[in-house]
Design a protein around this motif. Structure first.
Motif, PDB file in Angstrom:
ATOM      1  N   ALA A   1       0.823  -1.205   0.000  1.00  0.00           N
ATOM      2  CA  ALA A   1       0.000   0.000   0.000  1.00  0.00           C
ATOM      3  C   ALA A   1       0.862   1.262   0.000  1.00  0.00           C
ATOM      4  O   ALA A   1       0.484   2.280  -0.601  1.00  0.00           O
TER       5      ALA A   1
ATOM      6  N   LYS B   1       0.374   4.203  -2.811  1.00  0.00           N
ATOM      7  CA  LYS B   1       0.100   5.595  -2.450  1.00  0.00           C
ATOM      8  C   LYS B   1       1.163   6.527  -3.030  1.00  0.00           C
ATOM      9  O   LYS B   1       0.861   7.665  -3.419  1.00  0.00           O
TER      10      LYS B   1
ATOM     11  N   SER C   1      -4.723  -4.707  -0.589  1.00  0.00           N
ATOM     12  CA  SER C   1      -4.503  -3.474   0.163  1.00  0.00           C
ATOM     13  C   SER C   1      -3.963  -2.369  -0.751  1.00  0.00           C
ATOM     14  O   SER C   1      -4.392  -1.205  -0.661  1.00  0.00           O
TER      15      SER C   1
ATOM     16  N   SER D   1      -5.783   1.158  -1.923  1.00  0.00           N
ATOM     17  CA  SER D   1      -5.090   2.414  -1.631  1.00  0.00           C
ATOM     18  C   SER D   1      -5.017   3.337  -2.842  1.00  0.00           C
ATOM     19  O   SER D   1      -4.836   4.543  -2.697  1.00  0.00           O
ATOM     20  N   TYR D   2      -5.142   2.757  -4.037  1.00  0.00           N
ATOM     21  CA  TYR D   2      -5.061   3.543  -5.263  1.00  0.00           C
ATOM     22  C   TYR D   2      -6.112   3.017  -6.244  1.00  0.00           C
ATOM     23  O   TYR D   2      -5.783   2.409  -7.262  1.00  0.00           O
TER      24      TYR D   2
END
Length: 260
Positions: A40, A44, A76, A80-81
């Motif tokens: 993650a 990010k 994950s 996150s994106y």
């Protein structure tokens, strides 16, 4: 030339490995780098720079004792994106929707389509029906033989009978939004690109192609851009300073037209 980042996950950790060293038995691989950050974190980071189209690869097969940990890291990163990254590794028509729902822009497929050494069109059509052509990337990662480059499957361990040619690219482009091509013999070695492969891929242009493998310097990036006629996107893995290498992340982005 667009920069396409990567997040390779093996045994539940973000790693850079020597591609040809990956073995299912014992979950082994020759490691170049093991990150202390999770998947993650990198997702990010790529989001911060507005970089899209990178790929997350699950390097453990379904059934491995580490698969669930690896999958959890991947999901994950996707969450996150959302919509920012593609995902591959063990993708089938049965599980593709799960990863798209988790935030993948595309699923990346090799072994499900290239079975028993040949293209399994029934599976390919089943995938397209499930995901839509616009969400499918075909992984044409290959290794060299005397007469050319042949697609390899099962974490790059098995040769198929399918030779990478312009005719094959043309045929498969009807089913996919993009191609991802790892030059497996140089993957993870940061010792130079597969020049013949770059020339071959650069001759054809219908859908985007991302080249990965062997980039170890800014000179390699320039050579890939020239040999590929500026038609290829690029992944830089082990050579990038994010993964312990010498190439500066922001300098690579600048070369590819991203300035932040």
């Amino acid at each position: 030339m667009e920069f396409r980042p990567c997040i390779d996950i093996h045994n539940g950790k973000v790693k850079q490995i020597v591609g040809g060293s990956l073995k299912d038995e014992g979950n082994q691989a020759q490691e170049n780098f093991v990150a202390t950050q999770d998947a993650a974190f990198f997702a990010k980071l790529y989001q911060k720079y507005g970089i899209k189209g990178g790929h997350i690869i699950l390097l453990n097969p379904i059934g491995s004792e580490y698969y669930n940990d690896t999958k959890a890291q991947a999901v994950s990163a996707l969450k996150s994106y959302p919509g920012g990254m593609q995902i591959g590794g063990g993708i089938t028509a049965e599980n593709a929707a799960e990863f798209l729902s988790a935030g993948a822009s595309h699923v990346i497929v090799t072994s499900y389509v290239f079975k028993n050494g040949q293209i399994h069109y029934e599976n390919l059509e089943r995938l397209v029906k499930e995901t839509g052509r616009e969400h499918l990337v075909l992984d044409l990662s290959c290794r060299k033989r005397e007469d050319g480059y042949y697609i390899v499957t099962d974490r790059w361990q098995k040769f198929t009978e399918e030779k990478v040619t312009e005719a094959l690219l043309e045929k498969l482009s009807a089913y996919a939004d993009e191609f991802l091509v790892h030059a497996v013999d140089v993957e993870g070695k940061a010792a130079g690109i597969e020049k013949e492969l770059a020339v071959l891929l650069g001759k054809w242009r219908k859908i985007p192609i991302t080249y990965a493998g062997g980039v170890g310097s800014m000179e390699d990036l320039l050579e890939l851009k020239e040999l590929g006629k500026d038609r290829l996107n690029v992944t830089v893995g082990s050579a990038l300073d994010l993964f312990g290498g010498a190439m500066e992340f922001e300098k690579v982005l600048s070369f590819c037209g991203i300035d932040k």
